[in-house]
Design a protein around this motif. Sequence first.
Motif, PDB file in Angstrom:
ATOM      1  N   GLY A  89       0.798  -1.278  -0.020  1.00 27.95           N
ATOM      2  CA  GLY A  89       0.043   0.104  -0.068  1.00 27.95           C
ATOM      3  C   GLY A  89       0.981   1.237   0.170  1.00 27.95           C
ATOM      4  N   LYS A  90       0.725   2.154   0.923  1.00 25.51           N
ATOM      5  CA  LYS A  90       1.285   3.455   1.093  1.00 25.51           C
ATOM      6  C   LYS A  90       2.578   3.117   2.022  1.00 25.51           C
ATOM      7  N   PHE A  91       2.825   2.059   2.495  1.00 27.85           N
ATOM      8  CA  PHE A  91       3.771   1.644   3.532  1.00 27.85           C
ATOM      9  C   PHE A  91       4.900   0.907   2.852  1.00 27.85           C
ATOM     10  N   MET A  92       6.119   1.367   3.142  1.00 25.17           N
ATOM     11  CA  MET A  92       7.377   0.433   2.728  1.00 25.17           C
ATOM     12  C   MET A  92       7.891  -0.464   3.993  1.00 25.17           C
ATOM     13  N   SER A  93       7.812  -1.529   3.549  1.00 22.59           N
ATOM     14  CA  SER A  93       8.270  -2.807   4.699  1.00 22.59           C
ATOM     15  C   SER A  93       9.656  -2.957   4.302  1.00 22.59           C
ATOM     16  N   GLU A  94      10.475  -2.639   5.348  1.00 23.70           N
ATOM     17  CA  GLU A  94      12.065  -2.737   5.013  1.00 23.70           C
ATOM     18  C   GLU A  94      12.531  -4.212   5.467  1.00 23.70           C
ATOM     19  N   VAL A  95      12.017  -4.751   6.319  1.00 24.71           N
ATOM     20  CA  VAL A  95      12.271  -6.227   7.012  1.00 24.71           C
ATOM     21  C   VAL A  95      11.044  -7.102   6.968  1.00 24.71           C
ATOM     22  N   LEU A  96      11.512  -8.340   6.818  1.00 25.05           N
ATOM     23  CA  LEU A  96      10.475  -9.313   6.876  1.00 25.05           C
ATOM     24  C   LEU A  96      10.590  -9.961   8.190  1.00 25.05           C
ATOM     25  N   THR A  97       9.507  -9.691   9.272  1.00 21.57           N
ATOM     26  CA  THR A  97       9.267  -9.934  10.647  1.00 21.57           C
ATOM     27  C   THR A  97       9.016 -11.607  10.567  1.00 21.57           C
ATOM     28  N   LEU A  98       9.572 -12.544  11.515  1.00 21.51           N
ATOM     29  CA  LEU A  98       9.512 -13.887  11.343  1.00 21.51           C
ATOM     30  C   LEU A  98       8.737 -14.368  12.246  1.00 21.51           C
ATOM     31  N   GLY A  99       7.865 -15.577  11.831  1.00 26.03           N
ATOM     32  CA  GLY A  99       6.941 -16.086  12.750  1.00 26.03           C
ATOM     33  C   GLY A  99       6.542 -17.554  12.392  1.00 26.03           C
ATOM     34  N   PHE A 100       5.787 -18.264  13.126  1.00 28.99           N
ATOM     35  CA  PHE A 100       5.168 -19.596  12.845  1.00 28.99           C
ATOM     36  C   PHE A 100       3.662 -19.814  12.575  1.00 28.99           C
ATOM     37  N   ALA A 101       3.202 -20.528  11.969  1.00 26.41           N
ATOM     38  CA  ALA A 101       1.745 -20.744  12.111  1.00 26.41           C
ATOM     39  C   ALA A 101       1.340 -21.771  13.522  1.00 26.41           C
ATOM     40  N   ASP A 102       0.338 -21.094  14.012  1.00 26.25           N
ATOM     41  CA  ASP A 102      -0.274 -21.921  15.190  1.00 26.25           C
ATOM     42  C   ASP A 102      -1.069 -22.870  14.370  1.00 26.25           C
ATOM     43  N   GLU A 103      -1.999 -23.501  15.404  1.00 35.10           N
ATOM     44  CA  GLU A 103      -2.866 -24.593  14.886  1.00 35.10           C
ATOM     45  C   GLU A 103      -3.952 -23.984  13.991  1.00 35.10           C
ATOM     46  N   GLU A 104      -4.250 -22.579  14.070  1.00 39.73           N
ATOM     47  CA  GLU A 104      -5.347 -21.979  13.367  1.00 39.73           C
ATOM     48  C   GLU A 104      -4.673 -21.301  11.988  1.00 39.73           C
ATOM     49  N   GLY A 105      -3.288 -21.372  11.798  1.00 40.82           N
ATOM     50  CA  GLY A 105      -2.673 -20.828  10.654  1.00 40.82           C
ATOM     51  C   GLY A 105      -2.521 -19.207  11.185  1.00 40.82           C
ATOM     52  N   GLU A 106      -2.468 -18.856  12.408  1.00 41.84           N
ATOM     53  CA  GLU A 106      -2.240 -17.600  12.702  1.00 41.84           C
ATOM     54  C   GLU A 106      -0.976 -17.428  13.054  1.00 41.84           C
ATOM     55  N   VAL A 107      -0.272 -16.114  12.834  1.00 42.84           N
ATOM     56  CA  VAL A 107       1.249 -16.180  12.977  1.00 42.84           C
ATOM     57  C   VAL A 107       1.552 -15.767  14.545  1.00 42.84           C
ATOM     58  N   ILE A 108       2.751 -16.858  14.960  1.00 48.34           N
ATOM     59  CA  ILE A 108       3.199 -16.484  16.256  1.00 48.34           C
ATOM     60  C   ILE A 108       4.555 -16.062  16.225  1.00 48.34           C
ATOM     61  N   LEU A 109       4.792 -14.724  16.548  1.00 47.22           N
ATOM     62  CA  LEU A 109       6.254 -14.198  16.293  1.00 47.22           C
ATOM     63  C   LEU A 109       7.337 -15.240  16.653  1.00 47.22           C
ATOM     64  N   PHE A 110       8.388 -15.126  16.111  1.00 45.61           N
ATOM     65  CA  PHE A 110       9.634 -15.750  16.528  1.00 45.61           C
ATOM     66  C   PHE A 110      10.430 -14.849  17.173  1.00 45.61           C
ATOM     67  N   ALA A 111      11.179 -15.277  18.414  1.00 46.39           N
ATOM     68  CA  ALA A 111      11.904 -14.332  19.087  1.00 46.39           C
ATOM     69  C   ALA A 111      12.884 -15.603  19.842  1.00 46.39           C
ATOM     70  N   PRO A 112      13.868 -14.752  20.517  1.00 45.30           N
ATOM     71  CA  PRO A 112      14.763 -15.764  21.509  1.00 45.30           C
ATOM     72  C   PRO A 112      14.076 -15.824  22.774  1.00 45.30           C
ATOM     73  N   ASP A 113      14.444 -16.812  23.739  1.00 35.13           N
ATOM     74  CA  ASP A 113      13.673 -17.084  24.835  1.00 35.13           C
ATOM     75  C   ASP A 113      14.391 -16.342  25.966  1.00 35.13           C
ATOM     76  N   ARG A 114      15.524 -15.708  25.613  1.00 32.35           N
ATOM     77  CA  ARG A 114      16.190 -14.766  26.510  1.00 32.35           C
ATOM     78  C   ARG A 114      16.557 -13.385  25.904  1.00 32.35           C
ATOM     79  N   ALA A 115      16.684 -12.403  26.479  1.00 28.63           N
ATOM     80  CA  ALA A 115      17.019 -10.891  26.001  1.00 28.63           C
ATOM     81  C   ALA A 115      18.399 -11.269  25.337  1.00 28.63           C
ATOM     82  N   VAL A 116      18.563 -10.645  24.157  1.00 28.84           N
ATOM     83  CA  VAL A 116      19.911 -10.916  23.554  1.00 28.84           C
ATOM     84  C   VAL A 116      20.163  -9.268  22.928  1.00 28.84           C
TER      85      VAL A 116
END
Length: 123
Positions: A89-116
């Motif tokens: 649309g009118k927005f420029m997305s500069e990176v692809l944020t990563l995730g996995f699909a849950d049981e319903e196919g909805e995106v769950i964000l991918f992140a480290p389990d501790r802060a880095v």
Amino acid sequence: MHLNHDSTAPAADPIAFDDFLRVDIRVGTILSAEPFPEARKPAYRLRIDFGPVIGVKKSSAQIVSRYALEELPGRQVAAVVNFPPRQIGKFMSEVLTLGFADEEGEVILFAPDRAVPNGSRLF
């Protein structure tokens, strides 16, 4: 190309390790999240801090059904930072944020389990 995101997707074709290394996946902290009503599919506009080398980048993320706007700032996420920017649309997305699909196919964000540190690269 349509990608099957569920757990029944067949394994991808083998690639060389050098091909994997070309994909630059970094961790960043979400600074802000805003509604993105112009998107064809429900999405948020994110500003993510990837540290001093990569900097702050924008991303469109289809995560509205699993995340409230107010819970996103301060959360660390992983993203591919070396794809070309993509006009949504009118927005420029500069990176692809990563995730996995849950049981319903909805995106769950991918992140480290501790802060880095922001900008840490996946290896």
